[in-house]
Design a protein around this motif. Structure first.
Motif, PDB file in Angstrom:
ATOM      1  N   LYS A 133      27.801  38.689   9.209  1.00 63.02           N
ATOM      2  CA  LYS A 133      26.889  38.017   8.301  1.00 63.02           C
ATOM      3  C   LYS A 133      26.633  36.523   8.554  1.00 63.02           C
ATOM      4  N   LEU A 134      27.580  36.112   8.675  1.00 68.48           N
ATOM      5  CA  LEU A 134      27.779  34.619   8.954  1.00 68.48           C
ATOM      6  C   LEU A 134      26.915  34.113  10.202  1.00 68.48           C
ATOM      7  N   LYS A 135      27.150  34.869  11.314  1.00 68.17           N
ATOM      8  CA  LYS A 135      26.728  34.837  12.562  1.00 68.17           C
ATOM      9  C   LYS A 135      25.117  35.202  12.554  1.00 68.17           C
ATOM     10  N   MET A 136      24.873  35.967  12.015  1.00 63.93           N
ATOM     11  CA  MET A 136      23.383  36.347  11.855  1.00 63.93           C
ATOM     12  C   MET A 136      22.530  35.277  11.005  1.00 63.93           C
ATOM     13  N   HIS A 137      23.386  34.771   9.981  1.00 68.41           N
ATOM     14  CA  HIS A 137      22.718  33.649   9.146  1.00 68.41           C
ATOM     15  C   HIS A 137      22.585  32.381  10.115  1.00 68.41           C
ATOM     16  N   LEU A 138      23.602  32.029  10.986  1.00 64.58           N
ATOM     17  CA  LEU A 138      23.569  30.995  11.602  1.00 64.58           C
ATOM     18  C   LEU A 138      22.399  30.970  12.787  1.00 64.58           C
ATOM     19  N   ALA A 139      22.289  32.278  13.250  1.00 62.58           N
ATOM     20  CA  ALA A 139      21.176  32.457  14.270  1.00 62.58           C
ATOM     21  C   ALA A 139      19.817  32.241  13.735  1.00 62.58           C
ATOM     22  N   LYS A 140      19.630  32.524  12.417  1.00 64.70           N
ATOM     23  CA  LYS A 140      18.415  32.215  12.011  1.00 64.70           C
ATOM     24  C   LYS A 140      17.923  30.690  11.627  1.00 64.70           C
ATOM     25  N   GLN A 141      19.194  29.989  11.625  1.00 61.68           N
ATOM     26  CA  GLN A 141      19.037  28.450  11.443  1.00 61.68           C
ATOM     27  C   GLN A 141      18.790  27.539  12.764  1.00 61.68           C
ATOM     28  N   GLU A 142      18.982  28.710  13.850  1.00 59.80           N
ATOM     29  CA  GLU A 142      18.842  27.740  15.211  1.00 59.80           C
ATOM     30  C   GLU A 142      17.439  27.099  15.368  1.00 59.80           C
ATOM     31  N   LYS A 143      17.553  25.887  15.742  1.00 61.86           N
ATOM     32  CA  LYS A 143      16.202  25.013  15.646  1.00 61.86           C
ATOM     33  C   LYS A 143      15.435  25.785  17.033  1.00 61.86           C
ATOM     34  N   THR A 144      14.202  25.667  16.537  1.00 57.32           N
ATOM     35  CA  THR A 144      12.964  26.163  17.385  1.00 57.32           C
ATOM     36  C   THR A 144      12.320  25.118  18.255  1.00 57.32           C
ATOM     37  N   ALA A 145      11.630  25.316  19.352  1.00 60.07           N
ATOM     38  CA  ALA A 145      11.097  24.448  20.065  1.00 60.07           C
ATOM     39  C   ALA A 145       9.865  23.782  19.301  1.00 60.07           C
ATOM     40  N   ILE A 146       9.801  22.602  19.290  1.00 63.53           N
ATOM     41  CA  ILE A 146       8.645  21.941  18.588  1.00 63.53           C
ATOM     42  C   ILE A 146       7.647  21.412  19.755  1.00 63.53           C
ATOM     43  N   LYS A 147       6.465  21.982  19.799  1.00 70.28           N
ATOM     44  CA  LYS A 147       5.637  21.603  20.443  1.00 70.28           C
ATOM     45  C   LYS A 147       5.201  19.754  20.384  1.00 70.28           C
ATOM     46  N   SER A 148       4.946  19.346  21.490  1.00 69.22           N
ATOM     47  CA  SER A 148       4.684  17.864  21.463  1.00 69.22           C
ATOM     48  C   SER A 148       3.320  17.690  20.658  1.00 69.22           C
ATOM     49  N   SER A 149       3.186  16.236  20.104  1.00 69.79           N
ATOM     50  CA  SER A 149       2.099  16.044  19.363  1.00 69.79           C
ATOM     51  C   SER A 149       0.876  16.140  20.150  1.00 69.79           C
ATOM     52  N   GLN A 150       0.829  15.941  21.455  1.00 68.43           N
ATOM     53  CA  GLN A 150      -0.277  15.679  22.273  1.00 68.43           C
ATOM     54  C   GLN A 150      -0.868  17.114  22.732  1.00 68.43           C
ATOM     55  N   HIS A 151      -0.067  18.117  22.506  1.00 63.52           N
ATOM     56  CA  HIS A 151      -0.259  19.354  22.974  1.00 63.52           C
ATOM     57  C   HIS A 151      -1.148  20.049  21.704  1.00 63.52           C
ATOM     58  N   MET A 187      22.391  32.814   2.392  1.00 61.43           N
ATOM     59  CA  MET A 187      23.589  33.643   2.274  1.00 61.43           C
ATOM     60  C   MET A 187      24.349  33.590   1.070  1.00 61.43           C
ATOM     61  N   PHE A 188      24.548  32.357   0.466  1.00 54.31           N
ATOM     62  CA  PHE A 188      25.222  32.128  -0.554  1.00 54.31           C
ATOM     63  C   PHE A 188      24.176  31.913  -1.756  1.00 54.31           C
ATOM     64  N   SER A 189      23.986  32.618  -2.534  1.00 55.69           N
ATOM     65  CA  SER A 189      23.186  32.547  -3.635  1.00 55.69           C
ATOM     66  C   SER A 189      23.567  31.325  -4.791  1.00 55.69           C
ATOM     67  N   SER A 190      22.820  30.898  -5.638  1.00 53.53           N
ATOM     68  CA  SER A 190      23.269  30.000  -6.667  1.00 53.53           C
ATOM     69  C   SER A 190      24.140  30.732  -7.355  1.00 53.53           C
ATOM     70  N   GLU A 191      23.926  31.977  -8.054  1.00 54.78           N
ATOM     71  CA  GLU A 191      24.763  32.895  -8.671  1.00 54.78           C
ATOM     72  C   GLU A 191      26.121  32.956  -8.263  1.00 54.78           C
ATOM     73  N   VAL A 192      26.242  33.428  -6.889  1.00 53.19           N
ATOM     74  CA  VAL A 192      27.597  33.310  -6.212  1.00 53.19           C
ATOM     75  C   VAL A 192      28.440  32.140  -6.214  1.00 53.19           C
ATOM     76  N   ILE A 193      27.693  31.161  -5.664  1.00 52.86           N
ATOM     77  CA  ILE A 193      28.323  29.710  -5.637  1.00 52.86           C
ATOM     78  C   ILE A 193      28.952  29.317  -7.141  1.00 52.86           C
ATOM     79  N   ALA A 194      28.093  29.819  -8.339  1.00 55.68           N
ATOM     80  CA  ALA A 194      28.706  29.497  -9.600  1.00 55.68           C
ATOM     81  C   ALA A 194      29.861  30.176  -9.955  1.00 55.68           C
ATOM     82  N   SER A 195      30.184  31.479  -9.356  1.00 54.26           N
ATOM     83  CA  SER A 195      31.158  32.216  -9.592  1.00 54.26           C
ATOM     84  C   SER A 195      32.484  31.795  -9.057  1.00 54.26           C
ATOM     85  N   PHE A 196      32.548  31.071  -8.073  1.00 54.16           N
ATOM     86  CA  PHE A 196      33.676  30.664  -7.348  1.00 54.16           C
ATOM     87  C   PHE A 196      34.576  29.845  -8.054  1.00 54.16           C
ATOM     88  N   ASN A 197      35.831  29.806  -8.101  1.00 52.91           N
ATOM     89  CA  ASN A 197      37.119  29.147  -8.375  1.00 52.91           C
ATOM     90  C   ASN A 197      37.041  28.005  -7.683  1.00 52.91           C
TER      91      ASN A 197
END
Length: 241
Positions: free
Chosen positions: A65-83, A1-11
């Motif tokens: 946009k922030l809500k959409m960004h956070l939704a993408k970062q939601e943790k997905t279910a990880i299968k067990s190693s046995q599976h 959501m925040f590119s390096s160029e945008v972050i560099a422009s912040f005061n």
């Protein structure tokens, strides 16, 4: 959501807003502009300027946009190693994997030089494979840098073992193509036999497990690769006796 160029422009004030959002994103997504201004000790006009810098018309669009960004970062279910392990072995013993391992071992046993290649987690396992093969009497080397010069004596009667989950990594594909053109036999270990690396290999060993990703990182189990490498090394040892 925040590119390096945008972050560099912040005061300084905008940077303080950015830092607060990074730490309290879920909270900010439901705040009013005045509430965020009070929390970050800035004016509402400063927040609006911040929103425009991140390509939002106003604070409402920013929150969407922030809500959409956070939704993408939601943790997905990880299968067990046995599976993952059960899935692999169920398929392995029903197919022709053991035959493929024997074919690959026969090629390696006759070779003067064995070269392992791979990138990322496949590179770590390529290095492990080279060490394991060497430990069982078949000296092998791992090439990390795809532009690393390989002497013609080492390329003569050589076998290249390429490790790649997808079989589409451009660096691995470049190495395989180069070594193949120089006469090296290619053995690839991939997650499927229809990839680019697989198609140009003399022998492909595909292990077919479900690919998994966590926060855009491929975390597909590598247990099958360890099994294949160790099985191949032991078969080579038998052939050399």
């Amino acid at each position: 959501m925040f590119s390096s160029e945008v972050i560099a422009s912040f005061n300084e004030l905008e940077t303080s807003i950015y830092n607060y959002i990074c730490q309290h994103g879920g909270k900010v997504a439901y705040m009013r502009i005045r509430e965020l201004a009070d929390e970050t000790h800035v004016s509402t006009s400063t927040i609006l300027r911040f929103c425009r810098k991140v390509n939002c018309e106003g604070f409402s669009e920013f929150k969407v946009k922030l809500k959409m960004h956070l939704a993408k970062q939601e943790k997905t279910a990880i299968k067990s190693s046995q599976h993952a392990i059960v899935e692999f072995f169920e398929r392995a013993f029903k197919g022709d994997m053991e035959e493929k391992i024997s074919q690959a071992a026969a090629l390696v046993a006759k070779a003067d030089s064995v070269i392992f290649i791979g990138i990322g987690s496949s590179g770590i396992l390529a290095e492990y494979g080279a060490r394991y093969f060497s430990g069982l009497g078949k000296f092998s080397m791992y090439i990390k840098d795809f532009s690393y010069p390989i002497h013609s004596k080492l390329r003569h009667n050589s076998v290249t073992i390429a490790l790649s989950v997808s079989g589409e990594n451009p660096f691995t594909l470049t190495q395989v193509n180069q070594l193949k053109q120089e006469g090296s036999k290619i053995i690839s270990i991939t997650n499927n036999k229809l990839s680019s690396v697989s198609k140009i290999s003399d022998v492909n060993i595909a292990y077919y497990v479900s690919e998994e990703f966590f926060e855009q990182t491929n975390i597909t189990t590598q247990v099958p690769v360890v099994y294949i490498l160790e099985s191949m090394a032991r078969e080579i040892y038998k052939l050399q006796q």
